[in-house]
Motif scaffolding. Sequence first.
Motif, PDB file in Angstrom:
ATOM      1  N   GLY A 272      -5.720  -1.492  -6.507  1.00 16.62           N
ATOM      2  CA  GLY A 272      -5.277  -0.756  -7.677  1.00 16.62           C
ATOM      3  C   GLY A 272      -5.105   0.718  -7.356  1.00 16.62           C
ATOM      4  N   GLU A 273      -4.352   1.405  -8.196  1.00 14.98           N
ATOM      5  CA  GLU A 273      -4.045   2.808  -7.943  1.00 14.98           C
ATOM      6  C   GLU A 273      -5.215   3.710  -8.312  1.00 14.98           C
ATOM      7  N   SER A 274      -5.467   4.698  -7.466  1.00 17.88           N
ATOM      8  CA  SER A 274      -6.430   5.765  -7.730  1.00 17.88           C
ATOM      9  C   SER A 274      -5.668   7.076  -7.684  1.00 17.88           C
ATOM     10  N   GLU A 275      -6.180   8.086  -8.412  1.00 23.85           N
ATOM     11  CA  GLU A 275      -5.507   9.381  -8.438  1.00 23.85           C
ATOM     12  C   GLU A 275      -6.514  10.505  -8.298  1.00 23.85           C
TER      13      GLU A 275
ATOM     14  N   ARG B  73      -1.699  10.053  -5.428  1.00 29.11           N
ATOM     15  CA  ARG B  73      -1.825   8.686  -5.942  1.00 29.11           C
ATOM     16  C   ARG B  73      -1.849   7.759  -4.739  1.00 29.11           C
ATOM     17  N   ILE B  74      -2.842   6.880  -4.729  1.00 24.56           N
ATOM     18  CA  ILE B  74      -2.994   5.982  -3.585  1.00 24.56           C
ATOM     19  C   ILE B  74      -3.353   4.585  -4.067  1.00 24.56           C
ATOM     20  N   ASN B  75      -2.787   3.601  -3.409  1.00 25.14           N
ATOM     21  CA  ASN B  75      -3.117   2.206  -3.683  1.00 25.14           C
ATOM     22  C   ASN B  75      -3.236   1.507  -2.339  1.00 25.14           C
TER      23      ASN B  75
ATOM     24  N   ASP C 150       0.833  -1.198   0.000  1.00 31.31           N
ATOM     25  CA  ASP C 150       0.000   0.000   0.000  1.00 31.31           C
ATOM     26  C   ASP C 150       0.873   1.255   0.000  1.00 31.31           C
ATOM     27  N   TYR C 151       0.335   2.333  -0.584  1.00 28.54           N
ATOM     28  CA  TYR C 151       1.077   3.592  -0.567  1.00 28.54           C
ATOM     29  C   TYR C 151       0.141   4.771  -0.799  1.00 28.54           C
ATOM     30  N   CYS C 152       0.610   5.941  -0.392  1.00 29.79           N
ATOM     31  CA  CYS C 152      -0.022   7.221  -0.695  1.00 29.79           C
ATOM     32  C   CYS C 152       1.103   8.164  -1.080  1.00 29.79           C
TER      33      CYS C 152
END
Length: 102
Positions: A63-66, A57-59, A43-45
């Motif tokens: 999946g990634e969302s922006e 950008r966050i996952n 996971d990341y932000c």
Amino acid sequence: ASFFGASYVSLPLQEARSATEISLRLKTHRADALLLLAAGNTDYCLVVLEAGALRVRINLGAGESELSSPPRLRLDDLFWHEVKISRNTAEMILTIDNIHTT
């Protein structure tokens, strides 16, 4: 905290939550910059300035969302800007200067 150039802060986070709120206050002349990276194993932000525009950008495993700042709003103008990123489960809200909401 104030950061100039390559400065950073690293904080270990242990506990995952379904709701998160991140607030930043920034003033810069740089059109491109890494503002925040919160990352785990998968996971990341990521919060960046790209050509003066703010991008988040966050996952969180699906999946990634922006999210992006509104067109023509630049944050590299040497004025103070307040940025708030709110997440509640799968819903994300980006607010800039308490005016622009995505």
